[in-house]
Design an enzyme around this catalytic site. Structure first.
Site, PDB file in Angstrom:
ATOM      1  CB  SER A   1      -2.997 -18.337  -2.876  1.00 13.28           C
ATOM      2  OG  SER A   1      -3.488 -18.859  -1.673  1.00 13.28           O
TER       3      SER A   1
ATOM      4  CG  ASP B   1       2.380 -25.157   5.873  1.00 12.30           C
ATOM      5  OD1 ASP B   1       2.493 -25.192   7.109  1.00 12.30           O
ATOM      6  OD2 ASP B   1       1.374 -25.552   5.267  1.00 12.30           O
TER       7      ASP B   1
ATOM      8  CG  MET C   1      -0.372 -26.120  12.390  1.00  9.41           C
ATOM      9  SD  MET C   1      -1.096 -24.554  11.899  1.00  9.41           S
ATOM     10  CE  MET C   1      -2.811 -24.920  12.189  1.00  9.41           C
TER      11      MET C   1
ATOM     12  NE  ARG D   1      -7.050 -23.472   4.600  1.00 10.21           N
ATOM     13  CZ  ARG D   1      -5.736 -23.291   4.572  1.00 10.21           C
ATOM     14  NH1 ARG D   1      -5.108 -23.134   3.424  1.00 10.21           N
ATOM     15  NH2 ARG D   1      -5.034 -23.283   5.689  1.00 10.21           N
TER      16      ARG D   1
ATOM     17  CD  GLN E   1       2.447 -25.042  15.418  1.00  6.36           C
ATOM     18  OE1 GLN E   1       3.423 -25.555  14.912  1.00  6.36           O
ATOM     19  NE2 GLN E   1       1.279 -25.667  15.498  1.00  6.36           N
TER      20      GLN E   1
ATOM     21  CB  VAL F   1      -0.965  -0.001   1.213  1.00 10.96           C
ATOM     22  CG1 VAL F   1      -1.665   1.342   1.364  1.00 10.96           C
ATOM     23  CG2 VAL F   1      -1.984  -1.127   1.064  1.00 10.96           C
TER      24      VAL F   1
ATOM     25  CD  GLU G   1      -2.019 -29.838  11.235  1.00  7.66           C
ATOM     26  OE1 GLU G   1      -2.341 -29.203  12.240  1.00  7.66           O
ATOM     27  OE2 GLU G   1      -1.991 -29.336  10.105  1.00  7.66           O
TER      28      GLU G   1
HETATM   29  O1  F6P Z   1      -1.532 -22.426   6.480  1.00 13.53           O
HETATM   30  C1  F6P Z   1      -0.913 -23.673   6.483  1.00 13.53           C
HETATM   31  C2  F6P Z   1      -1.514 -24.534   7.540  1.00 13.53           C
HETATM   32  O2  F6P Z   1      -1.361 -23.892   8.780  1.00 13.53           O
HETATM   33  C3  F6P Z   1      -0.996 -25.932   7.615  1.00 13.53           C
HETATM   34  O3  F6P Z   1       0.250 -26.045   8.248  1.00 13.53           O
HETATM   35  C4  F6P Z   1      -2.102 -26.605   8.346  1.00 13.53           C
HETATM   36  O4  F6P Z   1      -2.016 -27.958   8.234  1.00 13.53           O
HETATM   37  C5  F6P Z   1      -3.304 -25.978   7.716  1.00 13.53           C
HETATM   38  O5  F6P Z   1      -2.904 -24.698   7.307  1.00 13.53           O
HETATM   39  C6  F6P Z   1      -4.516 -25.841   8.607  1.00 13.53           C
HETATM   40  O6  F6P Z   1      -5.509 -25.161   7.930  1.00 13.53           O
HETATM   41  P1  F6P Z   1      -6.854 -24.620   8.587  1.00 13.53           P
HETATM   42  O7  F6P Z   1      -6.497 -23.498   9.495  1.00 13.53           O
HETATM   43  O8  F6P Z   1      -7.666 -24.167   7.429  1.00 13.53           O
HETATM   44  O9  F6P Z   1      -7.421 -25.764   9.310  1.00 13.53           O
END
Ligand code: F6P
Length: 327
Positions: free
Chosen positions: A110, A133, A175, A77, A259, A29, A228
């Site tokens: 994305s 990630d 995660m 998403r 996280q 911006v 995860e």
């Molecule tokens: O954004 C990536 C991430 O945090 C992954 O590490 C994780 O598995 C996933 O998104 C979780 O997604 P949501 O918050 O949509 O459940």
């Protein structure tokens, strides 16, 4: 390379939020305003774009956000964006508002959407890698990773206090649905005894041997980091199975979305600021479609086509590093 003069741009954040996204929005911006380019924010990612949730921004719209986690533009998403008709509608909405280019801050999914928008409609797009990630193809780094690793590492340090005080084994789940990066880095940085990647198969005998070796050599407690994987909660199954098979007792701690939140670290703020700034200059120079990547220690623009794909598995040489230091 393309030649259209860019006078008006829009920016959105998409996929999982990541600390530092706000720093990138702020840089986009403020650089636009400095360069005399009109700038619009799109709320809630591609979903908001399809719903025309678009508002003009100025230098003051991004005040006092550099230190805030999440994204002031919100995110989503958006499975609908996989459909051609949705992308046609998106371009129609952008053009109706005289927006010349779109900046997408997000991860692989994305980016795939943004690049398809360019391929189908020649609509100018720029990508800024933003996901905890650290798995965007073509970039060594994604905004949010350092903060997420720092958050998880500090949590494991705290769990270790209890583990040592009670002589306990802990499975700490971090995660990364498809990415090993957080698990590997947290494993190394927190001195974990073992790291489990469920998608590679779970070798219970190996985990047991490893923890037993530690106990036999005088360790008071053990920390196992679990990626995860597809579904959170795998650690409970692992912990229960180890008890059933070997009588090995353990506790589980799932860090989950802690996280994704919190103040971005200096590294995330700096890289995000530079990526946002470079993205506007790339648009002004006609360097699009492109992605602001981090490669060999530098923020560098790359052609978008070099940043659409699946990154190679991450584990070497870090897997060996974690293993050798855990004895
Ligand atoms: O954004 C990536 C991430 O945090 C992954 O590490 C994780 O598995 C996933 O998104 C979780 O997604 P949501 O918050 O949509 O459940």
């Amino acid at each position: 390379m393309s030649a259209k003069k860019i006078q008006s741009i829009a920016v959105l954040t998409s996929g999982g939020d990541a600390p530092g996204m706000n720093c990138a929005i702020r840089a986009v911006v403020r650089t636009s305003v400095s360069q005399g380019i009109k700038v619009f924010g799109i709320q809630r990612g591609y979903s908001g774009l399809l719903n025309d949730e678009i508002h003009e921004m100025d230098a003051r719209s991004v005040g006092n956000i550099i230190q805030r986690g999440g994204t002031i533009l919100q995110t989503s998403r958006c499975p609908e964006f996989h459909e051609k008709e949705a992308r046609r509608k998106a371009v129609e909405i952008l053009k109706k508002r005289n927006i010349d280019a779109l900046i997408v801050i997000g991860g692989n999914g994305s980016f795939a959407g943004a690049y398809t928008l360019f391929q189908e409609h020649q609509f100018p797009v720029i990508g800024i890698p933003g996901t905890i990630d650290n798995d965007v193809f073509g970039s060594d780094y994604t905004i949010g990773f350092d903060t997420a690793v720092q958050t998880a590492m500090e949590a494991v340090d705290k769990v270790r206090d209890t583990a040592a005080s009670h002589k306990r084994n802990f499975f700490v789940e971090v995660m990364g649905r498809k990415s090993e990066a957080i698990a590997l880095h947290v494993g190394v940085c927190s001195g974990a005894e073992f790291i489990v990647f469920p998608h590679k198969g779970i070798d219970y005998e190996k985990i047991h041997q490893n923890l037993k070796r530690g106990i036999d050599s005088g360790k008071q407690a053990s920390i196992v980091i679990v990626q995860e994987g597809e579904k959170p909660g795998k650690s409970y199954e692992i912990s229960e199975t180890l008890y059933e098979k070997y009588g090995l007792k353990s506790h589980v701690c799932i860090l989950g979305h802690t996280q994704r939140g919190g103040k971005p670290t200096a590294i995330d703020r700096f890289i995000a600021s530079k990526m946002g700034f470079d993205s506007i200059h790339a648009l002004m120079e006609g360097n699009y479609p492109s992605v602001s990547t981090f490669c060999s220690g530098k923020v560098t623009m790359k052609p978008f086509e070099d940043c659409v794909g699946v990154r190679d598995p991450y584990d070497q040489p870090y897997g060996d590093l974690a293993k050798e230091l855990s004895i």
